[in-house]
Design a protein around this motif. Structure first.
Motif, PDB file in Angstrom:
ATOM      1  N   SER A  89     -32.437  35.912  32.994  1.00 10.76           N
ATOM      2  CA  SER A  89     -32.154  36.658  31.766  1.00 10.76           C
ATOM      3  C   SER A  89     -31.877  35.689  30.628  1.00 10.76           C
ATOM      4  N   GLY A  90     -31.828  36.231  29.433  1.00 14.37           N
ATOM      5  CA  GLY A  90     -31.587  35.382  28.266  1.00 14.37           C
ATOM      6  C   GLY A  90     -32.863  35.179  27.480  1.00 14.37           C
ATOM      7  N   GLY A  91     -32.748  35.202  26.165  1.00 14.75           N
ATOM      8  CA  GLY A  91     -33.936  35.078  25.332  1.00 14.75           C
ATOM      9  C   GLY A  91     -34.642  36.412  25.203  1.00 14.75           C
ATOM     10  N   ARG A  92     -35.766  36.388  24.494  1.00 16.93           N
ATOM     11  CA  ARG A  92     -36.488  37.633  24.250  1.00 16.93           C
ATOM     12  C   ARG A  92     -37.459  37.984  25.366  1.00 16.93           C
ATOM     13  N   ALA A  93     -37.922  36.994  26.132  1.00 15.53           N
ATOM     14  CA  ALA A  93     -38.903  37.249  27.190  1.00 15.53           C
ATOM     15  C   ALA A  93     -38.297  37.019  28.565  1.00 15.53           C
ATOM     16  N   THR A  94     -38.692  37.848  29.510  1.00 12.67           N
ATOM     17  CA  THR A  94     -38.277  37.667  30.894  1.00 12.67           C
ATOM     18  C   THR A  94     -38.976  36.431  31.462  1.00 12.67           C
ATOM     19  N   LYS A  95     -38.211  35.623  32.174  1.00  7.69           N
ATOM     20  CA  LYS A  95     -38.783  34.409  32.763  1.00  7.69           C
ATOM     21  C   LYS A  95     -38.492  34.377  34.261  1.00  7.69           C
ATOM     22  N   PHE A  96     -39.253  33.512  34.950  1.00  5.98           N
ATOM     23  CA  PHE A  96     -39.178  33.500  36.400  1.00  5.98           C
ATOM     24  C   PHE A  96     -39.027  32.076  36.940  1.00  5.98           C
ATOM     25  N   THR A  97     -38.253  31.969  38.015  1.00  7.89           N
ATOM     26  CA  THR A  97     -38.065  30.707  38.736  1.00  7.89           C
ATOM     27  C   THR A  97     -38.406  30.940  40.203  1.00  7.89           C
ATOM     28  N   HIS A  98     -38.668  29.857  40.910  1.00  8.24           N
ATOM     29  CA  HIS A  98     -38.964  29.995  42.340  1.00  8.24           C
ATOM     30  C   HIS A  98     -37.750  29.613  43.182  1.00  8.24           C
ATOM     31  N   ASN A  99     -37.778  30.077  44.416  1.00  9.63           N
ATOM     32  CA  ASN A  99     -36.742  29.748  45.397  1.00  9.63           C
ATOM     33  C   ASN A  99     -37.430  29.360  46.706  1.00  9.63           C
ATOM     34  N   ALA A 100     -38.548  28.631  46.577  1.00 12.69           N
ATOM     35  CA  ALA A 100     -39.420  28.374  47.717  1.00 12.69           C
ATOM     36  C   ALA A 100     -38.752  27.570  48.825  1.00 12.69           C
ATOM     37  N   GLN A 101     -38.108  26.478  48.449  1.00 10.42           N
ATOM     38  CA  GLN A 101     -37.545  25.605  49.487  1.00 10.42           C
ATOM     39  C   GLN A 101     -36.537  26.349  50.355  1.00 10.42           C
ATOM     40  N   ARG A 102     -35.604  27.041  49.723  1.00 11.53           N
ATOM     41  CA  ARG A 102     -34.605  27.781  50.485  1.00 11.53           C
ATOM     42  C   ARG A 102     -35.220  29.011  51.148  1.00 11.53           C
ATOM     43  N   GLY A 103     -36.114  29.699  50.420  1.00 17.97           N
ATOM     44  CA  GLY A 103     -36.715  30.915  50.964  1.00 17.97           C
ATOM     45  C   GLY A 103     -37.565  30.662  52.188  1.00 17.97           C
ATOM     46  N   ILE A 104     -38.297  29.542  52.182  1.00 18.55           N
ATOM     47  CA  ILE A 104     -39.127  29.205  53.337  1.00 18.55           C
ATOM     48  C   ILE A 104     -38.296  28.512  54.416  1.00 18.55           C
TER      49      ILE A 104
END
Length: 224
Positions: A74-89
């Motif tokens: 969250s934060g700013g005008r646009a929704t942004k995305f991050t990965h959680n690959a290392q922990r998720g896998i």
């Protein structure tokens, strides 16, 4: 026993693109949906090339969020995305880097992976890459099973290539055929073998330069 992770090709491309941009352009990370789509569809460092729509990328992001592999910020005008690959896998950093590269660029030799990983993570040598690949291949069923497979050697090639299993089983022999299927015959085999040899030699030369710079207390080429 952990349920094996199974991604669609689009989900793999979206996840790997987030992994790449987090390391190569950290100032532009997290990514907006549009930036993520552009990264998925770029014409360099991608195998196969894709032409994904914004809706396809958005749908993949939603699935990856449900799997705990992508987070919305969250934060700013646009929704942004991050990965959680290392922990998720559930793998070490080095293994996550190798999986990301395999998802983005398709099957590669250990030497190719080491070269392509330079902006993500600097492996000491090709042997260290092979060690992490071996661990991924020998991953226990309790942890979800193997995540990579060593493909059959292509005709004329000196080194075997590796492929990821995050999108399901891979036909090792078919993958070799598809890699060299555009051109056939002795000439193409010799060319591929020569390219593979040169890539391995470049990787070793880079390692030698890095070692000499470290011993002499000098900055490595390309660094301030």
């Amino acid at each position: 026993m952990t349920t094996p992770l199974l991604l669609s090709p689009v989900e793999a491309r979206v996840l790997a693109t987030l992994m790449e941009k987090a390391r190569t352009v950290p100032d532009s990370y997290p990514l907006t949906l549009n930036s993520l789509m552009l990264g998925c569809n770029q014409k360099t460092s991608r195998e196969p090339l894709m032409e994904l729509s914004e809706s396809e990328v958005s749908s993949a992001v939603d699935s990856l969020r449900e799997a705990g592999l992508v987070h919305e910020t969250s934060g700013g005008r646009a929704t942004k995305f991050t990965h959680n690959a290392q922990r998720g896998i559930g793998v070490p950093e080095q293994s996550a880097v190798l999986l990301g590269l395999l998802m983005l660029r398709g099957p590669q030799t250990a030497a190719e992976l080491r070269l392509n990983a330079e902006r993500w993570y600097r492996f000491a040598d090709t042997s260290s890459v092979e060690a992490f690949l071996d661990e991924l291949q020998e991953r226990s069923e309790e942890k979800g099973g193997p995540l990579v497979i060593k493909l059959d050697r292509a005709p004329g090639a000196r080194e075997q290539r590796w492929a990821h299993l995050l999108c399901g089983p891979v036909d090792a022999s078919a993958a070799v055929v598809s890699r060299s299927g555009a051109v056939s015959g002795p000439a193409s085999a010799e060319l591929q073998a020569r390219v593979t040899q040169l890539e391995a030699e470049v990787a070793e030369l880079r390692a030698t330069v890095q070692k000499l710079c470290a011993e002499l207390g000098m900055s490595q080429p390309g660094q301030e």
